[in-house]
Design a protein around this motif. Structure first.
Motif, PDB file in Angstrom:
ATOM      1  N   TRP A 126       0.823  -1.214   0.000  1.00 10.64           N
ATOM      2  CA  TRP A 126       0.000   0.000   0.000  1.00 10.64           C
ATOM      3  C   TRP A 126       0.853   1.258   0.000  1.00 10.64           C
ATOM      4  N   THR A 138      -4.879   2.654  -2.329  1.00 10.29           N
ATOM      5  CA  THR A 138      -6.020   2.240  -1.506  1.00 10.29           C
ATOM      6  C   THR A 138      -6.763   1.068  -2.122  1.00 10.29           C
ATOM      7  N   ALA A 152      -1.928  -0.863  -5.830  1.00  8.86           N
ATOM      8  CA  ALA A 152      -0.845  -1.378  -4.991  1.00  8.86           C
ATOM      9  C   ALA A 152       0.074  -2.288  -5.799  1.00  8.86           C
TER      10      ALA A 152
END
Length: 270
Positions: free
Chosen positions: A85, A117, A122
Motif C-alpha cells: 500500500w 487504496t 498497490a
C-alpha cells in the motif's frame, strides 16, 4: 538530511480540529497498537507524531521516511518497510508505537510518496520498484540510523508483505543486528543467505496461498544449514493477518506475533 513538520490529520470528513486532536492524543496514550491501526482517526494522530525526513542517496536522489523518537536520549533503531500500500498512516503508527516502546523508529518510503487504496494500484506500485534503487535506499537509511545521534549504533529491520521481503533484502545488502519479517518473499540459497549477520524472526500464515511452506521451508532449511539463528513461526491464519483493516486480520495471532516481535527486538538490539 532535512526534516519537515508532520502533516495535519485528515479523515473522510476533513481535517481534525485541534480540540479533537488533543482528545485523540489522549486516547492514543492508552490505546493498544491493534486499536490504533484499526481506527483511521487514531492512526492519523499517531502518524502526525512522526516527522518526515529526507535523505539524498547517491545515484538515487532524495528519499523520504517518517521518523519517531523515544524519550530516551540513546536507543537502538528499527527501520520499518511498508506493505504494497505504501507509507501510509498505519505504518507511521507502528513507528510511533515503537518509539513509545523505546526505539528510534524510521518508516521508509520505497514508493516515492505514492500510497494506494486498492489492490490494482498497490500491485502497480510494487511492479514499478527498481531493486537497485530500493537496495541503495535501504542501505543509505540503515547507515544513517547507525550514525544517528539518538541511536546506539544497533539497527533492526522490520517489514510486512512487500516490506517483509525487503526486510530480508536490506539485511542481505548491509549488516544489521536483527531482521523481522511478516509474510514476505524470502530467498533459499544458503550461499546468498550467509550475508545475514543478525538473528531472524519470521511470521507466516498457514492459509497463505503465496507466501507458503513451499517458499518458506527452503529458506528456513538454508538458515539452519548455515547455523544461522532464526525463529520462524507459523500461525493458523492467512496472508496479512496482522493488518486490522483487512478481512484476513486475526486479532489473537496478530497480538501474539507483535509480542514475539517486541521480545525479539529487546533481546537482539536492546
Amino acid at each position: 538530511m532535512t526534516a519537515v513538520p508532520p502533516a495535519e490529520i485528515l479523515t473522510a470528513d476533513g481535517p481534525v480540529s485541534e480540540t479533537d486532536r488533543r482528545s485523540l492524543l489522549k486516547a492514543l496514550a492508552t490505546a493498544p497498537l491493534a486499536a490504533v491501526l484499526a481506527s483511521p482517526a487514531l492512526a492519523g494522530v499517531a502518524a502526525s507524531t512522526t516527522t518526515m525526513v529526507t535523505l539524498d542517496v547517491p545515484g538515487v536522489g532524495p528519499v523520504q521516511a517518517a521518523l519517531a523518537l523515544p524519550e530516551a536520549q540513546k536507543a537502538p533503531a528499527v527501520v520499518l518497510i511498508h506493505e504494497w500500500w505504501g507509507l501510509n498512516d498505519q505504518i507511521k503508527s507502528v513507528a510511533a508505537d515503537l518509539a513509545r516502546s523505546g526505539y528510534v523508529a524510521l518508516a521508509v518510503d520505497l514508493f516515492g510518496g505514492k500510497v494506494a487504496t486498492d489492490a490494482e494500484a498497490a500491485k502497480a506500485q510494487i511492479q514499478a520498484v527498481k531493486p537497485e534503487v530500493a537496495t541503495a535506499t535501504m542501505v543509505a537509511w540503515i547507515s544513517w540510523l547507525r550514525q544517528h545521534p539518538r541511536g546506539t549504533g544497533k539497527v533492526a529491520t522490520l517489514g510486512w508483505c512487500f516490506g517483509g521481503g525487503w526486510s530480508v533484502n536490506a539485511s542481505l545488502a548491509t549488516p544489521v543486528d536483527a531482521t523481522v519479517l511478516y509474510y514476505g518473499r524470502v530467498p533459499s540459497d544458503p550461499v546468498a543467505l550467509k550475508a545475514l549477520k543478525g538473528p531472524v524472526l519470521g511470521h507466516f500464515g498457514e492459509k497463505d496461498q503465496s507466501i507458503n511452506h513451499a517458499m518458506v521451508d527452503p529458506f528456513t532449511a538454508a538458515l539452519k544449514q548455515n547455523g544461522h539463528p532464526a525463529d520462524i513461526y507459523w500461525y493458523d491464519a492467512d496472508h496479512a493477518f496482522a493488518n486490522p483493516t483487512v478481512a484476513r486480520y486475526d486479532e489473537a495471532d496478530a497480538r501474539l506475533a507483535w509480542e514475539r516481535t517486541l521480545a525479539f527486538l529487546k533481546k537482539t538490539v536492546g
